[in-house]
Design a protein around this motif. Sequence first.
Motif, short mmCIF file in Angstrom:
data_model
loop_
_atom_site.label_atom_id
_atom_site.label_comp_id
_atom_site.label_asym_id
_atom_site.label_seq_id
_atom_site.Cartn_x
_atom_site.Cartn_y
_atom_site.Cartn_z
N PRO A 1 48.33 51.43 38.24
CA PRO A 1 47.62 51.38 39.53
C PRO A 1 48.18 50.39 40.54
O PRO A 1 47.70 50.33 41.67
CB PRO A 1 46.18 51.00 39.11
N GLY A 2 49.19 49.63 40.16
CA GLY A 2 49.86 48.80 41.15
C GLY A 2 50.39 49.61 42.31
O GLY A 2 50.62 49.07 43.41
N TRP A 3 50.60 50.90 42.10
CA TRP A 3 51.06 51.78 43.18
C TRP A 3 50.06 51.87 44.33
O TRP A 3 50.43 52.21 45.46
CB TRP A 3 51.33 53.19 42.65
N ILE B 1 43.77 57.44 48.93
CA ILE B 1 43.31 58.68 48.30
C ILE B 1 44.48 59.54 47.87
O ILE B 1 44.56 60.01 46.74
CB ILE B 1 42.37 59.46 49.24
N GLY B 2 45.43 59.76 48.78
CA GLY B 2 46.58 60.60 48.45
C GLY B 2 47.45 59.98 47.37
O GLY B 2 47.85 60.65 46.42
N ILE B 3 47.75 58.69 47.52
CA ILE B 3 48.58 58.01 46.52
C ILE B 3 47.86 57.95 45.18
O ILE B 3 48.46 58.18 44.13
CB ILE B 3 48.93 56.60 47.01
N GLY B 4 46.56 57.68 45.22
CA GLY B 4 45.78 57.63 43.99
C GLY B 4 45.73 58.97 43.28
O GLY B 4 45.76 59.03 42.05
N ALA B 5 45.67 60.06 44.05
CA ALA B 5 45.62 61.39 43.44
C ALA B 5 46.90 61.68 42.65
O ALA B 5 46.85 62.18 41.52
CB ALA B 5 45.41 62.45 44.52
#
Length: 254
Positions: A173-175, A49-53
């Motif tokens: 989105p590989g992150w 969630i945090g990384i995606g944000a």
Amino acid sequence: MAHDTDLQTADMAKVGGARAPFSSGYATALSIVALMPFAVLAAGGAGLIGIGAWLVVLMAVFVVCSPLRDGMAGHVAAVLLGAASLVFAGTDVLANALSALGDGGVARVVASGVAASDPRMSRLIAWFAGVGGLLVVLIVVSFIRQMARAERSHLIRGLSHSVLEGVAMVLAPGWLALPEYMALPDTGANDVAMIASVVVLGALIVGLTVASRWWVAEADPDERARAPWLGIVVLPALLAGPLLAIATVVVPLV
């Protein structure tokens, strides 16, 4: 007159073609700043969630401040493809769909030793399959858009800009593999392979951030573009996404 022209050219090279309010030499430092929250969030245990944000923020900045001459249709296509890639990378939707459809090749990979060692790997491996499909769609759509133009001047530039924007959005989105990558030492990954992957990743990411210096200096954005230098500054972070995902899959195999 020739002397004045040379001075003007030198000044433009110093400031940058992306209308940046700073010398192009600062682009590398700013690109690194854009990358730092990923490390902070991962170290703090922020999870998907945090990384995606933060990833969504970077993707939004890139589209809004795009340095590419891709037009509104190109921006919309890139956003839609990027959103699909985010869903594939952040959820089990695609992995479940592929298993339900009985896709033999992908199913065997998803059920491989890599995925078995960590069930979350099946989501990442399925994302690679989804990326392949999205890139095919991107190339077909970009080609059709260029062929449908009434006036086909700068055809190569238009096609390359359209593809680059879509590729950056699809691969970013590989992150979302970062939590799995950080957890590799706890799942029995080879220490030497892990260290080697960190060194290689670091070198490649630094290379991208250094390249942003020349991108800012040589950019030729649309006259209506909003702060195109900002889009270039976040581009290295987006392009680094697949590097991390590849390392996350490869390291357990060594």
